[in-house]
Design a protein around this motif. Structure first.
Motif, PDB file in Angstrom:
ATOM      1  N   UNK A 124      54.868  46.503   3.041  1.00  0.00           N
ATOM      2  CA  UNK A 124      55.999  47.199   2.734  1.00  0.00           C
ATOM      3  C   UNK A 124      55.827  48.963   2.749  1.00  0.00           C
ATOM      4  N   UNK A 125      54.478  49.367   2.675  1.00  0.00           N
ATOM      5  CA  UNK A 125      54.181  50.480   2.718  1.00  0.00           C
ATOM      6  C   UNK A 125      54.471  51.076   4.344  1.00  0.00           C
ATOM      7  N   UNK A 126      53.648  49.987   5.064  1.00  0.00           N
ATOM      8  CA  UNK A 126      53.657  50.422   6.561  1.00  0.00           C
ATOM      9  C   UNK A 126      55.056  50.331   7.200  1.00  0.00           C
TER      10      UNK A 126
ATOM     11  N   UNK B  37      48.642  42.503  -2.958  1.00  0.00           N
ATOM     12  CA  UNK B  37      48.195  43.752  -2.220  1.00  0.00           C
ATOM     13  C   UNK B  37      48.395  43.553  -0.949  1.00  0.00           C
ATOM     14  N   UNK B  38      48.500  42.657  -0.165  1.00  0.00           N
ATOM     15  CA  UNK B  38      48.963  42.373   1.092  1.00  0.00           C
ATOM     16  C   UNK B  38      50.584  42.629   1.339  1.00  0.00           C
ATOM     17  N   UNK B  39      51.160  42.059   0.616  1.00  0.00           N
ATOM     18  CA  UNK B  39      52.603  42.516   0.499  1.00  0.00           C
ATOM     19  C   UNK B  39      52.863  43.955   0.495  1.00  0.00           C
ATOM     20  N   UNK B  40      52.307  44.789  -0.435  1.00  0.00           N
ATOM     21  CA  UNK B  40      52.495  46.083  -0.679  1.00  0.00           C
ATOM     22  C   UNK B  40      51.940  46.754   0.483  1.00  0.00           C
TER      23      UNK B  40
ATOM     24  N   UNK C  19      59.491  53.536   9.381  1.00  0.00           N
ATOM     25  CA  UNK C  19      61.092  53.924   9.223  1.00  0.00           C
ATOM     26  C   UNK C  19      61.140  55.623   9.133  1.00  0.00           C
ATOM     27  N   UNK C  20      60.177  56.069   8.436  1.00  0.00           N
ATOM     28  CA  UNK C  20      60.111  57.624   8.157  1.00  0.00           C
ATOM     29  C   UNK C  20      59.558  58.121   9.632  1.00  0.00           C
ATOM     30  N   UNK C  21      58.830  57.700  10.397  1.00  0.00           N
ATOM     31  CA  UNK C  21      58.532  58.033  11.712  1.00  0.00           C
ATOM     32  C   UNK C  21      59.641  57.880  12.642  1.00  0.00           C
TER      33      UNK C  21
ATOM     34  N   UNK D  58      63.675  44.977   5.239  1.00  0.00           N
ATOM     35  CA  UNK D  58      63.310  43.940   4.292  1.00  0.00           C
ATOM     36  C   UNK D  58      62.065  44.223   3.515  1.00  0.00           C
ATOM     37  N   UNK D  59      61.004  44.430   4.134  1.00  0.00           N
ATOM     38  CA  UNK D  59      59.900  44.556   3.574  1.00  0.00           C
ATOM     39  C   UNK D  59      59.818  46.151   2.825  1.00  0.00           C
ATOM     40  N   UNK D  60      60.331  47.074   3.411  1.00  0.00           N
ATOM     41  CA  UNK D  60      60.377  48.286   2.735  1.00  0.00           C
ATOM     42  C   UNK D  60      61.140  48.390   1.616  1.00  0.00           C
ATOM     43  N   UNK D  61      62.426  47.732   1.663  1.00  0.00           N
ATOM     44  CA  UNK D  61      63.294  47.489   0.619  1.00  0.00           C
ATOM     45  C   UNK D  61      62.821  46.719  -0.680  1.00  0.00           C
TER      46      UNK D  61
END
Ligand code: GDP
Length: 362
Positions: free
Chosen positions: A333-335, A327-330, A340-342, A143-146
């Motif tokens: 989301x990046x993390x 900023x905190x949300x972004x 996911x990529x890892x 959800x965060x990444x999306x």
């Protein structure tokens, strides 16, 4: 302000339904038309106050896109003409703005809303805004990444993106379903009042808010937030001056849809209540306080006559993207995206990704 609403995905459809219902029940007449668009047929069935449009039937056969927001983008893209045709007669010549409503963390709304906003911008002259729901802190990584991806795109496409954080408008300890109900209800009331406050009210003085003031407040673009608070009004006008200040302060500092968003390019303060209880002096004092607090020189103000024993303050912030909350949300989301990529690299990429996706949905 006369608006047309288009909800995309499950959250988008439910919130649009709530908004249309609130507007009808209050008799405001601000919502000119409402449509819910989804790739999941069952989510559309429960809606009563809105028209519905199924998309992506040839790809997902009415079963939805799961949490795959790239597929959400694709199905909206391929059926965009159908959706635009479905709007004929709903975005009437009277609508002063269009709102596209979606949960940014899912699939259909997350991927589809930015595409829809983009196309609406080509077709209509009125501003096209997004009303987006950000996932709460405890929602899964998918959800965060999306939502991170969707937010970036929708902010670029929309004239302004009004954000509601799922952690903002519910009580602690509610079940997820219970919390959604509460949040949706609050969105309907508050955003519904914002729409209605830009409506001409017969027989009332000059300080009623005009639609153009809502639009001008949102002209800053970027991200917008909405705050709201009420208190019982008094018979005593001196006391109501204090109450107007107090509800305005609470609306900004503790009642906002985006916690901690207090810095903004522009703001609008609407004080609602019985006309003889709305204190001129209190509204003006609160408006000046908002200028100091938001650091904006463009704080508009006005009142909204409402038959209620309470005084309410509605604070709309435009250009609020510098808030810590964003900023905190972004960062979250990046993390989530990096994680996911890892995972994808670790084992068979395709399978692993599919598993994660399912796990995160429950
Ligand atoms: P979609 O149907 O694929 O677009 O997915 P959803 O609309 O279910 O989007 C999922 C995101 O929206 C998640 O962040 C959920 O927490 C949130 N969400 C789902 N339903 C609701 C709802 O009724 N209200 C609110 N406020 N958020 C919701």
């Amino acid at each position: 302000m006369k608006v047309a609403l288009i909800g995309v995905g499950q959250a988008g459809g439910k919130i649009t339904e709530r908004l249309a219902r609130f507007d009808a029940e209050m008799g405001f007449g601000a919502v000119q038309g409402a449509l819910a668009v989804n790739s999941a047929k069952p989510d559309l069935r429960s809606l009563e106050y809105v028209d519905t449009q199924l998309i992506g039937a040839d790809r997902v056969n009415g079963h939805g896109v799961g949490g795959d927001n790239e597929l959400g983008t694709e199905v909206m893209q391929s059926d965009i003409q159908q959706v635009l045709n479905g709007l004929d007669g709903r975005v009437t010549s009277q609508a002063e703005a269009i709102f596209v409503v979606a949960g940014l963390g899912g699939g259909t709304g997350s991927g589809g809303a930015p595409v829809l906003v983009h196309h609406l911008q080509q077709v209509y002259d009125v501003p096209v805004y997004a009303l987006g729901v950000l996932p709460g802190r405890n929602e899964g990584a998918l959800y965060q990444a999306n939502a991170g991806r969707s937010l970036k795109t929708v902010v670029r496409e929309a004239d302004s993106t009004l954000l509601v954080d799922n952690d903002a408008w519910h009580e602690q300890g509610e079940s997820v379903e219970g919390a959604f109900e509460t949040i949706n209800e609050r969105i309907a009331q508050r955003v519904g009042l914002l729409f209605a406050s830009g409506e001409a009210v017969e027989g009332v003085g000059e300080s009623v808010v005009d639609s153009s003031e809502v639009i001008n407040t949102l002209r800053a673009g970027g991200i917008a937030a909405l705050g709201y608070a009420t208190e019982v009004a008094s018979e005593d006008s001196g006391e109501n001056i204090r109450t107007a200040m107090s509800v305005s302060r609470q609306a900004l500092l503790t009642g906002t849809s985006l916690p901690d968003a207090t810095t903004a390019d522009s703001a609008l303060l609407v004080v609602a209540g019985q006309p003889d209880r709305i204190p001129r002096k209190g509204v003006e004092r609160a408006r000046r306080w908002l200028e100091d607090e938001t650091g904006s020189m463009q704080v508009r103000g006005g009142d909204f006559p409402l038959d209620s024993d309470r005084l309410g303050a509605l604070v709309l912030l435009g250009g609020a993207e510098r808030s810590d909350r964003i900023q905190e949300f972004m960062e979250r989301a990046r993390e989530a995206k990096r994680a996911q990529e890892r995972e994808e690299e670790k084992t068979d990429p395709a399978e692993q990704f599919a598993d994660d996706r399912l796990e995160n949905l429950f």
